[in-house]
Design a protein around this motif. Sequence first.
Motif, PDB file in Angstrom:
ATOM      1  N   LYS A   6       0.834  -1.192   0.000  1.00 53.27           N
ATOM      2  CA  LYS A   6       0.000   0.000   0.000  1.00 53.27           C
ATOM      3  C   LYS A   6       0.878   1.255   0.000  1.00 53.27           C
ATOM      4  O   LYS A   6       1.846   1.343   0.766  1.00 53.27           O
ATOM      5  N   PRO A   7       0.552   2.217  -0.856  1.00 48.11           N
ATOM      6  CA  PRO A   7       1.380   3.428  -0.920  1.00 48.11           C
ATOM      7  C   PRO A   7       1.221   4.293   0.325  1.00 48.11           C
ATOM      8  O   PRO A   7       0.195   4.236   1.010  1.00 48.11           O
ATOM      9  N   ALA A   8       2.256   5.066   0.613  1.00 50.99           N
ATOM     10  CA  ALA A   8       2.167   6.024   1.717  1.00 50.99           C
ATOM     11  C   ALA A   8       1.077   7.045   1.405  1.00 50.99           C
ATOM     12  O   ALA A   8       0.879   7.431   0.251  1.00 50.99           O
ATOM     13  N   ILE A   9       0.363   7.461   2.425  1.00 55.86           N
ATOM     14  CA  ILE A   9      -0.710   8.437   2.246  1.00 55.86           C
ATOM     15  C   ILE A   9      -0.116   9.834   2.333  1.00 55.86           C
ATOM     16  O   ILE A   9       0.270  10.296   3.410  1.00 55.86           O
ATOM     17  N   THR A  10      -0.009  10.491   1.203  1.00 57.78           N
ATOM     18  CA  THR A  10       0.559  11.837   1.150  1.00 57.78           C
ATOM     19  C   THR A  10      -0.514  12.908   1.039  1.00 57.78           C
ATOM     20  O   THR A  10      -0.240  14.090   1.204  1.00 57.78           O
ATOM     21  N   GLU A  11      -1.720  12.500   0.743  1.00 57.69           N
ATOM     22  CA  GLU A  11      -2.856  13.420   0.700  1.00 57.69           C
ATOM     23  C   GLU A  11      -4.029  12.734   1.391  1.00 57.69           C
ATOM     24  O   GLU A  11      -4.482  11.676   0.967  1.00 57.69           O
ATOM     25  N   GLU A  12      -4.485  13.321   2.459  1.00 56.49           N
ATOM     26  CA  GLU A  12      -5.572  12.713   3.221  1.00 56.49           C
ATOM     27  C   GLU A  12      -6.907  12.954   2.524  1.00 56.49           C
ATOM     28  O   GLU A  12      -7.190  14.047   2.012  1.00 56.49           O
ATOM     29  N   LYS A  13      -7.736  11.912   2.518  1.00 56.28           N
ATOM     30  CA  LYS A  13      -9.027  11.971   1.842  1.00 56.28           C
ATOM     31  C   LYS A  13     -10.075  11.242   2.679  1.00 56.28           C
ATOM     32  O   LYS A  13      -9.748  10.423   3.534  1.00 56.28           O
ATOM     33  N   ALA A  14     -11.318  11.539   2.386  1.00 57.82           N
ATOM     34  CA  ALA A  14     -12.435  10.781   2.946  1.00 57.82           C
ATOM     35  C   ALA A  14     -13.475  10.592   1.857  1.00 57.82           C
ATOM     36  O   ALA A  14     -13.749  11.510   1.073  1.00 57.82           O
ATOM     37  N   TYR A  15     -14.014   9.399   1.788  1.00 62.90           N
ATOM     38  CA  TYR A  15     -15.025   9.032   0.795  1.00 62.90           C
ATOM     39  C   TYR A  15     -16.293   8.628   1.544  1.00 62.90           C
ATOM     40  O   TYR A  15     -16.222   8.036   2.620  1.00 62.90           O
ATOM     41  N   TYR A  16     -17.439   8.901   0.970  1.00 55.74           N
ATOM     42  CA  TYR A  16     -18.666   8.437   1.598  1.00 55.74           C
ATOM     43  C   TYR A  16     -19.703   8.116   0.525  1.00 55.74           C
ATOM     44  O   TYR A  16     -19.694   8.697  -0.566  1.00 55.74           O
ATOM     45  N   PHE A  17     -20.559   7.141   0.839  1.00 52.21           N
ATOM     46  CA  PHE A  17     -21.561   6.724  -0.141  1.00 52.21           C
ATOM     47  C   PHE A  17     -22.805   6.212   0.583  1.00 52.21           C
ATOM     48  O   PHE A  17     -22.740   5.764   1.727  1.00 52.21           O
TER      49      PHE A  17
ATOM     50  N   ILE B 284     -15.251   6.041   4.235  1.00 48.29           N
ATOM     51  CA  ILE B 284     -13.926   5.417   4.156  1.00 48.29           C
ATOM     52  C   ILE B 284     -12.894   6.527   4.282  1.00 48.29           C
ATOM     53  O   ILE B 284     -12.869   7.456   3.472  1.00 48.29           O
ATOM     54  N   THR B 285     -12.093   6.452   5.328  1.00 47.75           N
ATOM     55  CA  THR B 285     -11.076   7.473   5.551  1.00 47.75           C
ATOM     56  C   THR B 285      -9.715   6.979   5.075  1.00 47.75           C
ATOM     57  O   THR B 285      -9.390   5.795   5.213  1.00 47.75           O
ATOM     58  N   MET B 286      -8.943   7.889   4.531  1.00 57.92           N
ATOM     59  CA  MET B 286      -7.581   7.615   4.087  1.00 57.92           C
ATOM     60  C   MET B 286      -6.686   8.660   4.762  1.00 57.92           C
ATOM     61  O   MET B 286      -6.574   9.795   4.295  1.00 57.92           O
ATOM     62  N   LEU B 287      -6.062   8.275   5.875  1.00 56.12           N
ATOM     63  CA  LEU B 287      -5.430   9.253   6.754  1.00 56.12           C
ATOM     64  C   LEU B 287      -3.978   8.906   7.045  1.00 56.12           C
ATOM     65  O   LEU B 287      -3.620   7.737   7.177  1.00 56.12           O
ATOM     66  N   ALA B 288      -3.175   9.948   7.195  1.00 58.27           N
ATOM     67  CA  ALA B 288      -1.778   9.760   7.563  1.00 58.27           C
ATOM     68  C   ALA B 288      -1.623   9.516   9.059  1.00 58.27           C
ATOM     69  O   ALA B 288      -0.647   8.913   9.507  1.00 58.27           O
ATOM     70  N   SER B 289      -2.585   9.986   9.851  1.00 53.60           N
ATOM     71  CA  SER B 289      -2.571   9.741  11.292  1.00 53.60           C
ATOM     72  C   SER B 289      -4.009   9.701  11.784  1.00 53.60           C
ATOM     73  O   SER B 289      -4.948  10.102  11.084  1.00 53.60           O
ATOM     74  N   ALA B 290      -4.195   9.212  13.009  1.00 56.09           N
ATOM     75  CA  ALA B 290      -5.534   9.010  13.553  1.00 56.09           C
ATOM     76  C   ALA B 290      -6.316  10.325  13.629  1.00 56.09           C
ATOM     77  O   ALA B 290      -5.739  11.418  13.733  1.00 56.09           O
ATOM     78  N   ALA B 291      -7.626  10.193  13.552  1.00 59.77           N
ATOM     79  CA  ALA B 291      -8.497  11.367  13.607  1.00 59.77           C
ATOM     80  C   ALA B 291      -9.869  10.924  14.091  1.00 59.77           C
ATOM     81  O   ALA B 291     -10.074   9.758  14.443  1.00 59.77           O
ATOM     82  N   THR B 292     -10.795  11.867  14.144  1.00 63.72           N
ATOM     83  CA  THR B 292     -12.182  11.539  14.475  1.00 63.72           C
ATOM     84  C   THR B 292     -13.090  11.998  13.338  1.00 63.72           C
ATOM     85  O   THR B 292     -12.794  12.982  12.650  1.00 63.72           O
ATOM     86  N   VAL B 293     -14.186  11.266  13.139  1.00 67.53           N
ATOM     87  CA  VAL B 293     -15.141  11.574  12.079  1.00 67.53           C
ATOM     88  C   VAL B 293     -16.483  11.899  12.719  1.00 67.53           C
ATOM     89  O   VAL B 293     -16.967  11.164  13.590  1.00 67.53           O
TER      90      VAL B 293
END
Length: 543
Positions: free
Chosen positions: A292-303, A334-343
């Motif tokens: 899996k590639p390093a996450i250099t840009e944090e994103k969030a997806y939802y559906f 679906i979160t794509m994060l470099a470090s922990a967070a809250t949603v």
Amino acid sequence: MWLSNQADAVPTSIQGKFVAAHWMVSGVAVDYKEHIQLAQANGVDAFALNFGGWNLDTYREIWLKSIADIFAAAQSLNSNFRLFFSFDLTSALTRQEVLDLCIKYGAHPNHLWYQNKMFLSTFEGANAPFNWDTDIKAVLAASGLPVYFVPMFNQWQAPAPNTYPFVDGLFRWTNPSLGFANDIQVDADYAALRPATGKTWMAGVAPWFFTHYNSKNWGNPEDDQIFFDKWERLLELKPDFIELVTWNDHGESSYLGPVEGVIEDQTWARLPHDALLDLSSYYHTAFKTGSKPAITEEKAYYFYRTHSLNAKATNDPLGLPEEMKMQKDHIFVITMLASAATVVIKSGSKTYDPISVPAGVHKIGVPFQLGTQTVTVHRGNTQVMSGTCATPISDNIQLYNGNIVADMMTAKGGQVVVPDTTASPTTSTAPDTTAPTRPSTTSKTPITSDSCPNQDRYERKDCRKGDKQSCEAANCCWSPLEEGSGEPWCYLKPAVVTPGCPYQDRYERKNCYKGDKQSCEAANCCWSPLEEGSGDPWCYIKP
């Protein structure tokens, strides 16, 4: 220009793993170049051209022209994008039709070759009215086109070893009707065949399924597991190739490409899935590189689906498909994060307590409420990103729709806006020449990518890359806008036009009525060709 009788040289074989996407051949005109560019920008290496024998007496020439146009588009881009045939044997396709297309395009420079053989696949066909080995493979080999044959003969279960000695590999679609546990077990059975047979395995992965015809009315019993969970498991099983099923099958809601070319009766297929293509691109890289590639840009997806299972359609004689009753009325994130967070999820009038999510790619879900859906990601007291989808959930419906709408946001550029396409969809049974409504603007933003002309922000076709390096590596244009802008910073290169002519969107062109470049420019007009069969002017008056 490539000619079909130029078989003196065969295409260079693709090396290693690849990701293909299933393309449904049709007579609806689309911009093939834009689709190919978007696919490549998201790590898709090839289109598998699904061609069948339905109503060929009526549509043969239209469909054959579509095939010619997509091969021409791939070649005109001077890219390494590949195409191959996936012959659909759920139709009355003949041996000669298979041979004709393979012989015509097998040596085309953009046809996919693997291990110095022409790659060929199918949808079904184990009981074809001809012999794949003697009637197809042997004949093509004698014509200088040895075949690497990877058919999809059984999506329900893996065959016994050596059931098909004439194949080079096996393609397994995906089958959500089995339920996720059984579906992924069949994938594992296909993976286990490789040591015993020495044959490769191509796995299928779909974002969703729903269709609502008289002849077929079914939903997706795997619900949220069909895509994210499937990808995670396939990375463990390590198939040789992946086929996304599909790029543009709007009729079964399994599309990852743009909502374009939807025919009129596919009322359920007007919800965007673009965000899922962006998510899938992360897995394309992971699959091809092995990690899996390093996450250099944090994103969030939802559906989510756009109505609840309790909704009562006022004008739908087909009723709610039974498979949908196995789904949850949830919004999934679906979160794509470099470090922990809250949603924090605000669904309609209900705001849920913050949900902790770890670094990496992670999925959560909560019961949805009617109304607008908003997702916000926090880290401590800092808001990292937030997005509100333009398509709400409403139980005031005439027809049932088990399709999903997908949205996404990034920590860098704010929300990537996905418009509400349910009210005024692009539908077509012929090339669409109706001008869409666009915000009025004359602003232009200087761009930093050297070979890119200026383009209005509202005319940009999103390339979905989050930084300049990955954007330009995908051969797209990079031009940052203000923070929080919903328009793309990275976009597909617009068509090259006559020198001295600004780029103009096809729908805004005023026809100059000249049929070739020389007479067009002699009339002091602008020449910018579009795809073959387009109803929009190639020669237009200077804006």
